[in-house]
Design a protein around this motif. Structure first.
Motif, PDB file in Angstrom:
ATOM      1  N   VAL A  25       1.063  -1.300   0.120  1.00 61.82           N
ATOM      2  CA  VAL A  25       0.108  -0.088   0.019  1.00 61.82           C
ATOM      3  C   VAL A  25       0.874   1.443  -0.145  1.00 61.82           C
ATOM      4  N   SER A  26       0.860   2.193  -1.095  1.00 60.46           N
ATOM      5  CA  SER A  26       1.467   3.143  -1.256  1.00 60.46           C
ATOM      6  C   SER A  26       1.094   4.397   0.091  1.00 60.46           C
ATOM      7  N   ARG A  27       2.152   5.229   0.093  1.00 57.00           N
ATOM      8  CA  ARG A  27       1.741   6.607   1.000  1.00 57.00           C
ATOM      9  C   ARG A  27       0.720   7.026   0.953  1.00 57.00           C
ATOM     10  N   THR A  28      -0.211   6.950  -0.327  1.00 56.75           N
ATOM     11  CA  THR A  28      -1.492   7.709  -0.622  1.00 56.75           C
ATOM     12  C   THR A  28      -2.419   6.917  -0.373  1.00 56.75           C
ATOM     13  N   GLY A  29      -2.318   5.530   0.077  1.00 55.06           N
ATOM     14  CA  GLY A  29      -3.494   4.404   0.293  1.00 55.06           C
ATOM     15  C   GLY A  29      -3.640   3.678  -0.992  1.00 55.06           C
ATOM     16  N   GLU A  30      -3.108   3.793  -2.080  1.00 59.87           N
ATOM     17  CA  GLU A  30      -3.244   2.938  -3.346  1.00 59.87           C
ATOM     18  C   GLU A  30      -2.543   1.525  -3.167  1.00 59.87           C
ATOM     19  N   THR A  31      -3.194   0.636  -3.553  1.00 63.38           N
ATOM     20  CA  THR A  31      -2.636  -0.945  -3.702  1.00 63.38           C
ATOM     21  C   THR A  31      -1.426  -0.624  -4.905  1.00 63.38           C
ATOM     22  N   VAL A  32      -0.429  -1.198  -4.690  1.00 62.86           N
ATOM     23  CA  VAL A  32       0.836  -1.093  -5.608  1.00 62.86           C
ATOM     24  C   VAL A  32       1.478  -2.860  -5.807  1.00 62.86           C
ATOM     25  N   ASP A  33       2.174  -2.979  -6.707  1.00 62.43           N
ATOM     26  CA  ASP A  33       2.881  -4.405  -6.635  1.00 62.43           C
ATOM     27  C   ASP A  33       1.821  -5.489  -6.572  1.00 62.43           C
ATOM     28  N   VAL A  34       0.729  -5.339  -6.855  1.00 61.96           N
ATOM     29  CA  VAL A  34      -0.363  -6.361  -6.581  1.00 61.96           C
ATOM     30  C   VAL A  34       0.193  -7.638  -7.567  1.00 61.96           C
ATOM     31  N   ARG A  35       0.004  -8.790  -7.019  1.00 61.75           N
ATOM     32  CA  ARG A  35       0.135  -9.872  -7.746  1.00 61.75           C
ATOM     33  C   ARG A  35      -0.618 -11.072  -7.070  1.00 61.75           C
ATOM     34  N   ALA A  36      -1.129 -11.782  -8.024  1.00 64.98           N
ATOM     35  CA  ALA A  36      -1.964 -12.926  -7.749  1.00 64.98           C
ATOM     36  C   ALA A  36      -0.837 -14.188  -7.340  1.00 64.98           C
ATOM     37  N   GLU A  37      -0.864 -14.568  -6.335  1.00 63.94           N
ATOM     38  CA  GLU A  37       0.210 -15.684  -6.019  1.00 63.94           C
ATOM     39  C   GLU A  37      -0.312 -17.145  -6.259  1.00 63.94           C
ATOM     40  N   GLU A  38      -1.433 -17.227  -5.931  1.00 64.33           N
ATOM     41  CA  GLU A  38      -1.947 -18.915  -6.225  1.00 64.33           C
ATOM     42  C   GLU A  38      -3.449 -18.565  -6.396  1.00 64.33           C
ATOM     43  N   CYS A  39      -3.777 -19.471  -7.260  1.00 56.97           N
ATOM     44  CA  CYS A  39      -5.368 -19.393  -7.421  1.00 56.97           C
ATOM     45  C   CYS A  39      -5.745 -20.725  -7.602  1.00 56.97           C
ATOM     46  N   THR A  66       3.143   9.934   6.624  1.00 54.13           N
ATOM     47  CA  THR A  66       2.450   8.797   5.905  1.00 54.13           C
ATOM     48  C   THR A  66       3.723   7.796   5.524  1.00 54.13           C
ATOM     49  N   GLU A  67       3.267   6.317   5.745  1.00 48.42           N
ATOM     50  CA  GLU A  67       4.103   5.436   5.340  1.00 48.42           C
ATOM     51  C   GLU A  67       3.754   4.498   4.385  1.00 48.42           C
ATOM     52  N   VAL A  68       4.652   3.638   3.671  1.00 50.22           N
ATOM     53  CA  VAL A  68       4.027   2.538   2.776  1.00 50.22           C
ATOM     54  C   VAL A  68       4.051   1.209   3.693  1.00 50.22           C
ATOM     55  N   ARG A  69       3.009   0.553   3.402  1.00 51.05           N
ATOM     56  CA  ARG A  69       2.536  -0.825   4.149  1.00 51.05           C
ATOM     57  C   ARG A  69       3.202  -1.520   3.071  1.00 51.05           C
ATOM     58  N   THR A  70       4.027  -2.763   3.451  1.00 48.04           N
ATOM     59  CA  THR A  70       4.425  -3.826   2.849  1.00 48.04           C
ATOM     60  C   THR A  70       4.079  -5.023   3.168  1.00 48.04           C
ATOM     61  N   GLY A  71       3.980  -6.050   2.371  1.00 49.36           N
ATOM     62  CA  GLY A  71       3.647  -7.282   2.677  1.00 49.36           C
ATOM     63  C   GLY A  71       2.159  -7.747   2.929  1.00 49.36           C
ATOM     64  N   ALA A  72       1.375  -6.842   2.454  1.00 49.74           N
ATOM     65  CA  ALA A  72      -0.281  -7.289   2.669  1.00 49.74           C
ATOM     66  C   ALA A  72      -0.564  -8.362   1.889  1.00 49.74           C
ATOM     67  N   SER A  73      -1.598  -9.173   2.396  1.00 51.74           N
ATOM     68  CA  SER A  73      -2.196 -10.196   1.370  1.00 51.74           C
ATOM     69  C   SER A  73      -3.562 -10.568   1.904  1.00 51.74           C
ATOM     70  N   THR A  74      -4.503 -11.074   1.095  1.00 51.20           N
ATOM     71  CA  THR A  74      -5.791 -11.213   1.270  1.00 51.20           C
ATOM     72  C   THR A  74      -6.182 -12.439   0.390  1.00 51.20           C
ATOM     73  N   THR A  75      -7.265 -13.174   0.604  1.00 51.69           N
ATOM     74  CA  THR A  75      -7.900 -13.899  -0.056  1.00 51.69           C
ATOM     75  C   THR A  75      -9.210 -13.517  -0.798  1.00 51.69           C
ATOM     76  N   VAL A  76      -9.224 -13.448  -2.298  1.00 50.47           N
ATOM     77  CA  VAL A  76     -10.214 -12.962  -3.095  1.00 50.47           C
ATOM     78  C   VAL A  76     -11.184 -14.127  -3.371  1.00 50.47           C
ATOM     79  N   ARG A  77     -12.426 -14.184  -3.015  1.00 48.70           N
ATOM     80  CA  ARG A  77     -13.190 -15.438  -3.074  1.00 48.70           C
ATOM     81  C   ARG A  77     -14.248 -15.065  -4.459  1.00 48.70           C
ATOM     82  N   PHE A  78     -14.503 -15.943  -5.147  1.00 47.12           N
ATOM     83  CA  PHE A  78     -15.621 -15.952  -6.245  1.00 47.12           C
ATOM     84  C   PHE A  78     -16.598 -17.051  -5.898  1.00 47.12           C
TER      85      PHE A  78
END
Length: 102
Positions: A25-39, A66-78
């Motif tokens: 998460v960038s300093r402005t709150g946008e998600t960056v470096d987004v990658r789908a690791e496994e599906c 403001t600070e950058v947040r690194t290493g966030a992850s989530t599970t996106v369900r369909f």
């Protein structure tokens, strides 16, 4: 997150599924470096990325800066349902790495 855009179900999905998505998460709150690791299937990779890339977080503050947040992850369900409204479950299989995930 203060804005979480739900992912769009891929039109060629045959059943429910999910992806594990990592991001920073960038300093402005946008998600960056987004990658789908496994599906559960490749069909969900692109839709997971598109959804999480539109998320916006409140910026992390540390002593007023403001600070950058690194290493966030989530599970996106369909969740796919049939014409009667019953959920079509995920198949019981191994997760797959997302090919071409950026």
């Amino acid at each position: 997150a203060c804005v979480r855009v739900p992912p769009t179900m891929p039109s060629d999905a045959q059943h429910s599924g999910h992806c594990i998505v990592a991001f920073n998460v960038s300093r402005t709150g946008e998600t960056v470096d987004v990658r789908a690791e496994e599906c559960t299937e490749q069909v969900f990779c692109e839709a997971s990325l598109a959804g999480v890339q539109r998320w916006i977080y409140y910026p992390k503050l540390n002593y007023g800066e403001t600070e950058v947040r690194t290493g966030a992850s989530t599970t996106v369900r369909f969740r796919l349902s049939n014409m009667a409204g019953a959920i079509i479950p995920e198949p019981d299989r191994e997760m797959e790495p997302c090919v071409g995930s950026v």
